[in-house]
Design a protein around this motif. Structure first.
Motif, PDB file in Angstrom:
ATOM      1  N   GLN A 250     -70.144 -21.802 -18.148  1.00 53.59           N
ATOM      2  CA  GLN A 250     -69.986 -22.246 -20.163  1.00 53.59           C
ATOM      3  C   GLN A 250     -71.108 -21.494 -20.406  1.00 53.59           C
ATOM      4  OE1 GLN A 250     -69.601 -25.370 -21.231  1.00 53.59           O
ATOM      5  NE2 GLN A 250     -72.150 -27.024 -20.456  1.00 53.59           N
ATOM      6  N   HIS A 326     -71.091 -24.375 -24.604  1.00 50.67           N
ATOM      7  CA  HIS A 326     -70.225 -23.921 -25.155  1.00 50.67           C
ATOM      8  C   HIS A 326     -69.558 -23.369 -23.849  1.00 50.67           C
ATOM      9  CE1 HIS A 326     -66.006 -25.513 -27.183  1.00 50.67           C
ATOM     10  NE2 HIS A 326     -67.056 -25.878 -27.762  1.00 50.67           N
ATOM     11  N   LYS A 327     -67.897 -23.831 -23.931  1.00 51.09           N
ATOM     12  CA  LYS A 327     -67.284 -22.907 -23.287  1.00 51.09           C
ATOM     13  C   LYS A 327     -67.039 -21.975 -23.939  1.00 51.09           C
ATOM     14  CE  LYS A 327     -64.194 -25.849 -22.866  1.00 51.09           C
ATOM     15  NZ  LYS A 327     -64.185 -27.378 -23.307  1.00 51.09           N
ATOM     16  N   GLU A 328     -66.655 -21.222 -25.353  1.00 52.80           N
ATOM     17  CA  GLU A 328     -66.640 -21.213 -25.441  1.00 52.80           C
ATOM     18  C   GLU A 328     -67.820 -19.975 -26.621  1.00 52.80           C
ATOM     19  OE1 GLU A 328     -63.257 -19.884 -25.560  1.00 52.80           O
ATOM     20  OE2 GLU A 328     -62.161 -21.106 -24.448  1.00 52.80           O
ATOM     21  N   SER A 331     -67.514 -20.902 -30.723  1.00 54.42           N
ATOM     22  CA  SER A 331     -67.563 -21.775 -31.056  1.00 54.42           C
ATOM     23  C   SER A 331     -69.831 -22.411 -30.485  1.00 54.42           C
ATOM     24  CB  SER A 331     -67.578 -23.070 -29.459  1.00 54.42           C
ATOM     25  OG  SER A 331     -65.739 -23.381 -30.085  1.00 54.42           O
TER      26      SER A 331
END
Lengths: 451, 451
Positions: A250, A326-328, A331
């Motif tokens: 992440q 965050h994974k994204e 985001s």
């Protein structure tokens, strides 16, 4: 202080094309049976844990071995003795203290396949985060030697310095230089998190670990980098799998925020008109905690230093270090923007000046498929599963410059950076066996390419 | 750590009846003309400010002279030389480092009238808070000598140790022992606010200021105690008065609160279920800031120490020191209860353990009317006004055991504990002249009583 924002995104083609990007998946069934000596590995994990600063963590069976301390030196000295007695072709220490031990293969003209991790820990660490990666790698080479297993590429074991960033900020202190994301000087100037003014460079010098070995990938190219790590999450445990192949990580942004207000008497200064830096920083910490839930990410304030130190002054300067995860990527970036907006709003509310910098930014990403596949195959049958790490490792630096993959070992309750971090004997051994098999798998592709 | 709650409320009659509780206001008009040498006082205030640790405060013209440092020793040594060369009958240093210089009066069998304050400062202090009280007292005695002004009672000048509590907690380190509210051992064990583990006792020993002089009022009775202090508020400035008589003080409670949570990895530990001590402490700081406004009092978080120190761990232990202030005892106590309720609620919300202790509690109160009246008359005409201090002083300790009053000197903008703290030359001089006249006024009543 280290000024550059470390923005870690895989570099483009120049370096990658110099390494192996494609190969065919081949058999090598003989290697799939490789296993390390689980008793020896287990014994060394616990033997080396003796080199730990005495504190509550150590008393509870954990590990407290900060970079550049006498305990770090003891563990490093032990590692050096081990690799030398195993017949390393070369052993060097570089300027940021990382130890490189290289063992000959039959095709010694190609860059080595490295196995690396770190022997340093956080103040309140466990015995597995870091040490399992280094001692596991050592056990792989020992077992190769004992079992007469030959390899084409040379093999290196690396003990990377200051991965944790627990004593000196920022983390990934040496692998970051290796991957071209920082410099030796900047790493040496890494400042103590406790505000004492000590630097990593001085600490390494004091324990005799500033050497003249290779500092960068350009000086010491690797064919690949593999690393065992405890999972630090519960995916494997929930699925009943002892090991895993790590597909990606992440994203993480680390910020430093300093609020500056005004000195004044704690008892007599009217409440209205105060410029209290600690109140500002506290509001930001509360906002960050809320932000994690709103954004479905993670946030942690990891260090606070406030002054003037005393008991009867309004705090006029408060420095925070915090991380957003965050994974994204989108985001993660949004979280960074929101945190900054909140900090500016708080500064305005309390009449504070705000210094703001993003000290590190690791975009979420994926390890190299050809390396991950070697780990996946090495797990064998249904023993393993794909997983993701939620944090940075030395491998998230090496992946910038060479094929990299990681092996996960099951963590009890997903705990790490705590005395009760635990991975059992069998899972430690299985992860090391997988590491060895993954290296042999990758070695097969190199051999095929060069023969 | 000092375990007892210091609950400062004036002790009952035993001691008070041994001192002068009633007298008639008499003339002594000759003394009303007494004035100190303003140039010499001003010069010494700035001369002694050279003994200051180098930092931004010092560069900005302030003072940074923490208890038990080499700078503190330099100022103490200077003070000792001054009182000896002035012909002090006795000079002693007690076990907590306070310096007592006593000058003979004609009625040497009665306890001395003391003038005292402190030469230590906070880290980011100004040149007046403390030093004006000691150097002003010195100037009074010098001027008495020069001007041939006789006094009946002996006169003592006292430099009290660690009034500020800036380096070692708690404050009022020596006057508190003198007034029977603590012990020499407890004072010696006062711990460094920076968490280093140093103690006041060790620091005093290191500068050679642990002596065998009197530690308590019982060992060294005083007929009275007078102290000049800068106002640290704007009442005098707003009213256009250079000096004031201090009628009383607001109440202060100082608390130590430690939240204990759980160690864990900053990047990987799921948000839900964390036990983050720093988030808990931050919520409490925000609540305390709100509480001040709700209760119409003051609140300040003055020290935060959080760990494990590092950059990638959830904070598992955070210790706060904070103070609550209110003019009314009932409201002060209510604030303390509300703060505790909020802390407990936060601890519950975040799964934290809470250690809570009230380290100091000074009830709001009034100085001794007979001593205040001596200051009031000393102010003369319409030069002064009655005022109240919002903080604790060595005099709020001595008032527990003997007639005590304070002289205020006008503060520019009410600022203190900051480099830009300022009281001008004329106001410094006038406050010292008032101090001298107040002492002579009190001396008149003693003379009348004993002759």
């Amino acid at each position: 202080m280290f000024k550059n924002v470390r923005h870690f995104a895989r570099r483009s083609t120049a370096l990658q094309t110099s390494t192996i990007r494609s190969y065919s998946i081949t058999g090598a069934r003989a290697h799939q049976a490789f296993k390390v000596n689980s008793d020896r590995l287990w014994k060394d994990i616990h033997k080396t844990a003796q080199w730990s600063a005495p504190n509550a963590t150590t008393e509870a069976g954990g590990l407290s071995r900060l970079s550049g301390t006498i305990e770090d030196k003891m563990a490093r000295d032990w590692f050096a003795d081990q690799v030398k007695s195993l017949g390393a072709k070369s052993y060097t220490v570089n300027a940021t203290g990382s130890q490189f031990a290289t063992f000959s293969g039959r095709g010694d003209s190609i860059p080595p396949i490295a196995m690396g991790s770190h022997l340093d820990s956080v103040t309140t660490g466990g015995r597995f985060d870091g040490p399992l990666g280094v001692i596991g790698a050592l056990e792989v080479v020992r077992s190769f030697r004992e079992q007469g297993i030959e390899h084409f590429a040379p093999i290196s074991i690396i003990n990377w310095t200051n991965e944790e960033g627990a004593r000196f900020f920022p983390p990934l202190g040496s692998s970051c230089v290796f991957a071209g994301q920082s410099t030796v000087n900047a790493a040496h100037e890494s400042k103590a998190n406790n505000g004492s003014g000590e630097t990593l460079g001085d600490a390494l010098m004091s324990i005799g670990y500033v050497g003249n070995g290779p500092n960068t990938f350009e000086e010491f190219p690797l064919s690949a980098h593999f690393e065992i790590h405890v999972e630090q999450a519960r995916a494997l445990e929930k699925a009943g799998k002892p090991v895993g192949w790590v597909e990606g990580w992440q994203g993480i942004s680390v910020f430093e925020a300093t609020f500056r207000g005004e000195d004044g008497h704690a008892n007599t200064y009217p409440m209205h008109g105060r410029r209290d830096a600690l109140v500002g920083a506290s509001r930001l910490i509360v906002e960050l905690d809320n932000l994690a839930h709103v954004a479905d990410g993670y946030t942690t304030a990891t260090n606070i230093q406030s002054g003037p130190v005393g008991s009867c002054n309004i705090q006029s300067s408060t420095k925070l270090v915090f991380c957003l995860m965050h994974k994204e990527l989108l985001s993660l970036n949004n979280m960074g923007q929101q945190a900054h907006e909140k900090a500016r709003s708080i500064a305005s509310m309390h009449g504070l000046e705000l210094e703001w910098s993003r000290a590190m930014h690791l975009e979420p990403g994926h390890f190299w498929e050809e390396a991950v596949d070697c780990v996946r195959r090495a797990c064998g049958g249904d023993r393993g599963m794909g997983a993701r790490t939620d944090t940075a490792h030395d491998s998230t630096m090496t992946q910038l410059v060479c094929p990299t993959a990681m092996v996960f070992a099951r963590s009890k309750d997903g705990v790490s950076h705590a005395a009760h971090e635990w991975t059992n004997r069998e899972d430690c051994a299985e992860s090391a066996s997988v590491l060895g098999r993954a290296v042999l798998n990758f070695d097969q592709t190199l051999k095929k390419k060069h023969s």
